[in-house]
Design a protein around this motif. Sequence first.
Motif, PDB file in Angstrom:
ATOM      1  N   GLY A   7       6.062  -2.603  -4.676  1.00 28.56           N
ATOM      2  CA  GLY A   7       4.555  -2.782  -4.415  1.00 28.56           C
ATOM      3  C   GLY A   7       4.122  -4.249  -4.962  1.00 28.56           C
ATOM      4  O   GLY A   7       3.545  -4.895  -4.405  1.00 28.56           O
ATOM      5  N   ARG A   8       4.783  -4.471  -5.933  1.00 33.93           N
ATOM      6  CA  ARG A   8       4.464  -5.755  -6.614  1.00 33.93           C
ATOM      7  C   ARG A   8       4.913  -6.759  -6.126  1.00 33.93           C
ATOM      8  O   ARG A   8       4.211  -7.853  -5.830  1.00 33.93           O
ATOM      9  CB  ARG A   8       5.164  -5.563  -7.982  1.00 33.93           C
TER      10      ARG A   8
ATOM     11  N   VAL B 102       3.680   5.998  -2.834  1.00 33.13           N
ATOM     12  CA  VAL B 102       4.742   6.577  -3.335  1.00 33.13           C
ATOM     13  C   VAL B 102       5.171   6.687  -4.744  1.00 33.13           C
ATOM     14  O   VAL B 102       5.592   7.667  -5.444  1.00 33.13           O
ATOM     15  CB  VAL B 102       6.181   5.674  -2.487  1.00 33.13           C
ATOM     16  N   THR B 103       4.727   5.573  -5.284  1.00 28.86           N
ATOM     17  CA  THR B 103       4.609   5.599  -6.780  1.00 28.86           C
ATOM     18  C   THR B 103       3.735   6.537  -7.616  1.00 28.86           C
ATOM     19  O   THR B 103       4.358   7.296  -8.370  1.00 28.86           O
ATOM     20  CB  THR B 103       4.461   4.342  -7.512  1.00 28.86           C
ATOM     21  N   ALA B 104       2.447   6.759  -6.910  1.00 35.13           N
ATOM     22  CA  ALA B 104       1.680   7.827  -7.288  1.00 35.13           C
ATOM     23  C   ALA B 104       2.393   9.260  -7.213  1.00 35.13           C
ATOM     24  O   ALA B 104       2.013  10.143  -8.118  1.00 35.13           O
ATOM     25  CB  ALA B 104       0.393   7.831  -6.654  1.00 35.13           C
TER      26      ALA B 104
ATOM     27  N   GLY C  27       1.015  -1.223  -0.040  1.00 32.73           N
ATOM     28  CA  GLY C  27      -0.171  -0.065  -0.048  1.00 32.73           C
ATOM     29  C   GLY C  27       0.849   1.240  -0.004  1.00 32.73           C
ATOM     30  O   GLY C  27       0.710   2.332  -0.668  1.00 32.73           O
ATOM     31  N   ALA C  28       1.859   1.323   0.965  1.00 32.21           N
ATOM     32  CA  ALA C  28       2.752   2.443   0.856  1.00 32.21           C
ATOM     33  C   ALA C  28       3.518   2.707  -0.546  1.00 32.21           C
ATOM     34  O   ALA C  28       3.696   3.738  -0.970  1.00 32.21           O
ATOM     35  CB  ALA C  28       3.632   2.382   2.087  1.00 32.21           C
ATOM     36  N   ALA C  29       3.832   1.679  -0.991  1.00 33.78           N
ATOM     37  CA  ALA C  29       4.501   1.768  -2.423  1.00 33.78           C
ATOM     38  C   ALA C  29       3.873   2.303  -3.332  1.00 33.78           C
ATOM     39  O   ALA C  29       4.635   3.001  -4.343  1.00 33.78           O
ATOM     40  CB  ALA C  29       5.279   0.254  -2.573  1.00 33.78           C
TER      41      ALA C  29
ATOM     42  N   PHE D  19      -5.307   1.768  -4.642  1.00 36.54           N
ATOM     43  CA  PHE D  19      -4.829   0.655  -3.933  1.00 36.54           C
ATOM     44  C   PHE D  19      -3.927   0.674  -2.610  1.00 36.54           C
ATOM     45  O   PHE D  19      -3.785  -0.088  -1.885  1.00 36.54           O
ATOM     46  CB  PHE D  19      -3.624   0.344  -4.958  1.00 36.54           C
ATOM     47  N   THR D  20      -3.737   2.133  -2.385  1.00 34.70           N
ATOM     48  CA  THR D  20      -2.961   2.433  -1.204  1.00 34.70           C
ATOM     49  C   THR D  20      -3.944   1.905  -0.044  1.00 34.70           C
ATOM     50  O   THR D  20      -3.664   1.622   1.027  1.00 34.70           O
ATOM     51  CB  THR D  20      -2.527   3.738  -1.142  1.00 34.70           C
TER      52      THR D  20
END
Length: 555
Positions: A439-440, A420-422, A415-417, A500-501
């Motif tokens: 995240g994957r 961060v990606t966004a 969720g955190a990844a 998704f987060t």
Amino acid sequence: MPTFDDILEQVGEFNRFQKQTFFILCLLSAAFTPIYVGVVFFGFTPEHRCFSPGVAELSQRCGWSLAEQLNHTVPEWGGHGTAFGSRCRRYDVDWNATGLSCTDPLGSLAGNRSSVPLSPCRDGWLYDYPGTSLVTEFNLVCEDSWKLDLFQSSVNAGFFIGSVNIGYIADRFGRKFCLLTTILANVVCGILLVFVPSYLWIVIFRFLQGLVSKGCWTAGYILVTEVVGPQYRRTVGILYQTAFSVGLLVFDAIAYAIPHWRWLQLTVTLPSCFFLLFHWFLPESPRWMISQGKNDEAKKIISDIAKKNRKKMPSHFEDIKFEDDDEGGKQSPSLIDLVRTPQMRKNTLILMYNWFTSSVLYQGLIMHMGLAGGNIYLDFLYSALVEFPAAFIIIITIDRVGRRYPWAAANLVAGAACLVTALIPADIYWLKLIAACLGRMGITMAFEMVCFVNTELYPTYIRNLGVMVCSALCDVGGIVVPFIVYRLVEIWHELPLVVFTVLGLIAGGLVLLLPETKGRVLPETVEDVENFHRQSAPKDKKIYLHVQTSEVARD
């Protein structure tokens, strides 16, 4: 008195018998790949454009290159810039007309390209792809692109409906019977898919494949975890899922070598015929047999396990009996049992949500990363390779830390990844890629652990049904995730990652409410599950070995 896990300590927890069973079932796990992710290659949508009669002849007469032909004869794709040609519209022009200029054919007709009328692709499409797929064969593009979604939804609908039904069969009639019948049905449907000529029948047989295939895979998972000892259960459960990852690599290689979807379908289906030999090589679960009161058959299988493992059955172990003070005999699985008691109800609801979240994030991240395009075979390869370090991390941490905390951490990291990606700007691509890979990897770990822990939180007589019902939410997630990704990106490209987060962080928090199953004996009754939070829970019902010494026998 000893439990069934104590029996395995005597006859072998992971010796020759279990290793043979494990290897056979890993082949089954790998073979599930083309059904679960087959749409990536079966339904591959290549670059395409409208077919316009006369364009090829004009291009040959004028000596155009392909780029020049596209520039002169294909309209721009509105909103995508001049570098993108339209896939669903064409110039309403008679390209066979005489007097067309080779330097500016549209200008010689209308003077201004923008004033040339457009029309739908009435004569079909041209595809920049050397092979075939469902899309190229049935023209599932533009107004008919929803039919490809229906193709994938049909298999997920089959997963969803089959989860409960196949789960009941496995718990009512046995793991082995369930495996053999679903394998046969899957092979028949897979072969018929190769030869049916219409799109409608393809969807029907794809639905039937989904109806039986996921239940088959899950029944194999249940069986392999029921025949090994507690200290090996987590490893074989993870490696059984890793076999699916190996199947991803094999499927990618076969799809690269065979770019024609019907031949590809036949190639990945025929090897499953050999799985029907499981009738002679695969045992029934003795744990399930005992829970159903089939003590004599269970004793015979345990003797076979000891013999194949080259272990001796202790002479004072006379018989196996499932002792039930209230109602002798077997217990029948019931959906109500999943929510009848407080702890069972909490386990079921949390597991359902985590199955749903794992599916949405797992598939959603793949879809979101695939929006940028690229080489389909390399993208699929990278997606498969990231699953191996996830499995390795689980193996090295799960016995040291337990199940609950690594599982919760995996969801929280995923969720955190995503968040961060966004938030990372698109021009810092390398950092954005690293965050996406984290995240994957996190959601891959969570996906593997939800399947693994699910088996440890239900009693034997309802274990398979419990896994099937909870994992049905995985199929619901698979149905809704395309709408989450493809609709929300039209608002903001990173908006799906924000969703998704939220889902991942909530899942991580809920996992902490589940009991720890590290080193615990598989529960045999609902009472065992209710007492799971205690360090040493009393058990009213157990699988016992009746000990008869020579003195007792004389009495």
